[in-house]
Design a protein around this motif. Structure first.
Motif: not given
Length: 244
Positions: A189-215
Motif C-alpha cells: 500500500r501507499d504510505l501516509a505519515l501523519v505529523v501533529g503540530p507543536e503541541g502534538g495530536m489531541d488524544p481524541a484525534e488519535i482515537e478517531r484516526l486509529t478507529l479509521a485504521g491508522a497505526e
C-alpha cells in the motif's frame, strides 16, 4: 553545479535528441539574470511530471533560454507512494517540514488543520497557504534535482483525513507509541505519515484516526519538533522502501 529548471506547461513527450527546447518567462529570466547561465553551459529542463531533458544552452536572452537536447530522462511514478500529512504550525515550522520532506523524496503533501494547530487556514487564506507551500515544494524540487513535483492538496480537517487517504496505510507519529517506525515493513500500500503540530495530536484525534485504521508509531525515545519529525520519518521509510 547542475541546474534544473521547470516549466509545467512544456510538452516534452515527443522531444528527442537533437531537438531544441525553449524555456521562457520568469524561469528563463532567473536562469539568465540570476544564475547567469551562458551559451555552452549544460542545464536540465523538466516538465515536473517525470521527464527531463539535458543539454547545452544555445541561446540565453533575458526572458528566453534555449537548450539543445543531448539526452532525455524519464523518472517513473514511485510505488508505493509516500504522502506527508503535515499539521499547520506557527511561524515557519510547517514550511521547513514541507521543504525538507520534498528534498527527501515525499510524493504528496496534505496540509492538516489539527485540533492543536495554532495557525489556521480559513476562507481566502486556505488557498493562499496551499499556494505558498506549493511554491516551497517547487523550489525544493529544483534544488534537489527531482523530476516530479509533489502535489500539495487543499487543507484537510481531521474528519476529512480518512477519506483523503483512502487505500493508504496511515502511520501516526505519536511519541511513546508501542510500535517503532523502524519496524514497519511495506505491504504494497501507499504510505501516509501523519505529523501533529507543536503541541502534538489531541488524544481524541488519535482515537478517531486509529478507529479509521491508522497505526500509531514512534520515531524514538526523544520528541522531535513538528518541523523535523516528518523529514526524519521519511528518511527511515526511504530505507525500508529501498529508495535509499
Amino acid at each position: 553545479m547542475s541546474h534544473l529548471y521547470l516549466d509545467e506547461t512544456l510538452d516534452l513527450d515527443s522531444v528527442r535528441q537533437g531537438d531544441a527546447v525553449e524555456l521562457g518567462g520568469d524561469e528563463a529570466r532567473h536562469a539568465v539574470t540570476v544564475s547567469r547561465l551562458r551559451v555552452g553551459e549544460r542545464v536540465s529542463i523538466g516538465d515536473g511530471r517525470g521527464r527531463v531533458v539535458h543539454g547545452p544552452v544555445t541561446a540565453a536572452e533575458p526572458r528566453r533560454l534555449e537548450v539543445e537536447v543531448e539526452s532525455v530522462g524519464d523518472e517513473p511514478e514511485p510505488s508505493p507512494r509516500l504522502t506527508l500529512v503535515q499539521a499547520l504550525a506557527k511561524g515557519d515550522r510547517d514550511e521547513l517540514a514541507v521543504q525538507a520532506a520534498t528534498e527527501l523524496g515525499v510524493d504528496r503533501i496534505v496540509p492538516w488543520s489539527a485540533t492543536r494547530s495554532v495557525s489556521r487556514w480559513e476562507g481566502p487564506k486556505a488557498e493562499k497557504g496551499r499556494a505558498r507551500w506549493a511554491s516551497i515544494v517547487r523550489e525544493a524540487v529544483k534544488q534537489s534535482l527531482r523530476a516530479r513535483i509533489p502535489a500539495v492538496e487543499p487543507v484537510a480537517s481531521t474528519r476529512e483525513l480518512p477519506a483523503r487517504l483512502e487505500g493508504e496505510r496511515m502511520l501516526l507519529l505519536v511519541p511513546g507509541a508501542e510500535t517503532p517506525l523502524s519496524g514497519i515493513r511495506p505491504d504494497g500500500r501507499d504510505l501516509a505519515l501523519v505529523v501533529g503540530p507543536e503541541g502534538g495530536m489531541d488524544p481524541a484525534e488519535i482515537e478517531r484516526l486509529t478507529l479509521a485504521g491508522a497505526e500509531p508509531v514512534r520515531l524514538g525515545d526523544s520528541v522531535l519538533r513538528t518541523s523535523t519529525a516528518g523529514p526524519a520519518a521519511i528518511a527511515v521509510l526511504s530505507v525500508a522502501l529501498g529508495r535509499w
